[in-house]
Scaffold this active site. Structure first.
Site, PDB file in Angstrom:
ATOM      1  N   SER A  84       4.572  15.062  88.814  1.00 15.35           N
ATOM      2  CA  SER A  84       4.473  13.584  89.285  1.00 15.35           C
ATOM      3  C   SER A  84       3.812  12.775  88.188  1.00 15.35           C
ATOM      4  O   SER A  84       3.942  11.641  88.374  1.00 15.35           O
ATOM      5  CB  SER A  84       3.792  13.534  90.701  1.00 15.35           C
ATOM      6  OG  SER A  84       2.547  13.849  90.625  1.00 15.35           O
ATOM      7  N   LYS A  85       2.923  13.311  87.484  1.00 14.22           N
ATOM      8  CA  LYS A  85       2.100  12.524  86.571  1.00 14.22           C
ATOM      9  C   LYS A  85       2.957  11.778  85.375  1.00 14.22           C
ATOM     10  O   LYS A  85       2.255  10.874  84.924  1.00 14.22           O
ATOM     11  CB  LYS A  85       1.025  13.383  85.680  1.00 14.22           C
ATOM     12  CG  LYS A  85       0.098  14.163  86.973  1.00 14.22           C
ATOM     13  CD  LYS A  85      -0.770  13.023  87.805  1.00 14.22           C
ATOM     14  CE  LYS A  85      -1.798  13.728  88.593  1.00 14.22           C
ATOM     15  NZ  LYS A  85      -2.816  12.743  89.113  1.00 14.22           N
ATOM     16  N   ASP A  86       3.979  12.114  85.023  1.00 14.58           N
ATOM     17  CA  ASP A  86       4.847  11.486  84.256  1.00 14.58           C
ATOM     18  C   ASP A  86       4.874   9.893  84.648  1.00 14.58           C
ATOM     19  O   ASP A  86       4.949   9.308  83.556  1.00 14.58           O
ATOM     20  CB  ASP A  86       6.298  11.793  84.258  1.00 14.58           C
ATOM     21  CG  ASP A  86       6.508  13.483  83.310  1.00 14.58           C
ATOM     22  OD1 ASP A  86       5.616  13.838  83.156  1.00 14.58           O
ATOM     23  OD2 ASP A  86       7.604  13.923  83.241  1.00 14.58           O
ATOM     24  N   ALA A  89       1.871   8.076  83.273  1.00 14.14           N
ATOM     25  CA  ALA A  89       1.715   8.441  81.991  1.00 14.14           C
ATOM     26  C   ALA A  89       2.318   7.319  81.501  1.00 14.14           C
ATOM     27  O   ALA A  89       1.872   6.180  80.715  1.00 14.14           O
ATOM     28  CB  ALA A  89       2.050   9.441  81.515  1.00 14.14           C
ATOM     29  N   THR A 116      -1.600  15.401  84.178  1.00 12.69           N
ATOM     30  CA  THR A 116      -1.516  14.334  83.419  1.00 12.69           C
ATOM     31  C   THR A 116      -1.670  14.330  81.934  1.00 12.69           C
ATOM     32  O   THR A 116      -0.934  13.491  81.082  1.00 12.69           O
ATOM     33  CB  THR A 116      -2.840  13.371  83.967  1.00 12.69           C
ATOM     34  OG1 THR A 116      -2.962  13.449  85.228  1.00 12.69           O
ATOM     35  CG2 THR A 116      -2.967  12.043  83.379  1.00 12.69           C
TER      36      THR A 116
END
Length: 384
Positions: A84-86, A89, A116
């Site tokens: 989910s950190k895409d 970012a 992340t």
């Protein structure tokens, strides 16, 4: 219709032969430019960043058999960076570009437990920035090796020190930012854009995928951006959606939510990565979260393995944590027969091969000395 017009509608066939294989391409001829229109017929993304978001919502079946309610997983490992950190970012970096903070030759610095950092490294490669990451020593070797493979400069910092200790990954990142000319510090734990990224993407996606019939959102809370941004959007659509945060034993979040006071006695070492905190993240909107529930390291690890063995979803450690929370909530009678419960599975199991998917690591932590026995198949070797 003229011959030229008719011919322009004909698909030309070309056979290319390499050894034994023959391939046929259907290619239109551009009479004006006297060339074949290859580019106009290729349905492709410009780069991997265009694949971020719009992850699938998958019904959970076997692992929730006998549970009350309907359960669905938002599988974030379908993002190109496998987590989910895409979302944060790309959102934070492109906002920095829009404001002129990031320019050619800039360096991006971040504090990360791994996911992340991977996403930032991926975006940096495509956009041409240098990337420096301060990583907790609690992060799996798999994650750290992945960061190095993505071209990032990695500083591994001791996990079990206070947040204001100069050796902590928070303070190391701040120091590197001061020392590196032309750098920006993402600072996901205190960056409102962390919340905005999920408010603008994850929340709307879940609302659309459930056609507005979602009754519960259950998500892990680390920086708090995922749960806060998603909750903000969902509660704007329907204030009755109940939002439950998942916390770790050894973290301060649940106690802070209940008392609005930081209790240092709540802090002690634990193993789950990307879940809970030893500080109060500014990217967490506690007012949007109805309650927190805590899960153990051991049960979360076993439940991640169970997800893989029952649903065919190769789940990460925090996915096991959020699913373990569902088990505990079901046991206490939280859900009704018509409830539609969405859980967010944050990342992919490949990042934990040396941890929860390693029998040796599980045994070293004492996790295999429980009453839970995983039915993993032994490897069969064929003699040469």
């Amino acid at each position: 219709m003229s011959f030229k017009t008719r011919l322009s509608k004909i698909i030309s066939n070309f056979a290319l032969t390499n050894g034994k294989s023959s391939f046929t391409f259907l290619v239109p001829w551009d009479f004006q430019n006297q060339t074949f229109c290859m580019a106009h017929k290729i349905n492709a993304y410009n780069n991997v960043l265009e694949l971020i978001g719009n992850t699938p919502l998958v019904r959970l079946n076997k692992i929730t058999a006998g549970f009350t309610g309907n359960f669905f997983a938002k599988v974030e490992s379908f993002n190109p960076g496998h987590s989910s950190k895409d979302r944060i970012a790309i959102h934070i970096i492109e906002e920095a570009e829009r404001k002129g903070i990031l320019t050619e030759g800039s360096t991006i610095i971040e504090t990360t437990s791994g996911n992340t950092g991977f996403s930032i490294a991926m975006v940096s490669i495509i956009k041409g920035y240098d990337c420096i990451l301060a990583v907790s020593s609690k992060s799996s070797k798999d994650k750290i090796d992945m960061l190095r493979s993505m071209g990032a400069t990695v500083y591994v910092c001791p996990a079990h020190v206070s947040a204001d200790d100069p050796r902590s990954y928070y303070e190391v990142a701040k120091r590197l930012h001061k020392e590196t000319k032309g750098s920006i510090y993402i600072n996901q734990y205190f960056n409102e854009l962390n919340i905005d990224a999920h408010y603008m993407s994850t929340g709307p996606e879940i609302w659309k995928q459930t056609n507005g019939y979602i009754t519960h959102l259950v998500a892990c809370s680390g920086t708090g951006g995922t749960i806060s941004g998603t909750a903000k959007y969902l509660k704007e659509q329907n204030p009755n959606v109940k939002v439950i945060g998942v916390d770790a034993y050894g973290s301060v979040l649940k106690k802070y939510h209940e008392t609005r006071k930081f209790d240092a006695k709540e802090v002690y070492p634990y193993r789950i990565e990307g879940l809970g905190k030893n500080l109060i993240p500014g990217a967490t909107n506690f007012d949007l979260i109805d309650e927190f529930i805590k899960v153990t390291d051991s049960e979360s690890a076993h439940t991640a393995r169970e997800i893989s063995n029952t649903e065919g979803i190769f789940a990460g450690y925090t996915s096991g944590a959020v699913m373990q929370a569902i088990k505990q909530l079901n046991e206490r009678g939280e859900f009704g027969a018509d409830d539609n419960v969405v859980v967010i599975f944050p990342d992919h199991g490949s990042r934990y091969m040396s941890k929860i998917y390693s029998d040796q690591w599980m045994e070293d932590q004492g996790f295999l000395d429980t009453d839970k026995v995983d039915e993993t198949q032994e490897i069969q070797y064929v003699k040469g």
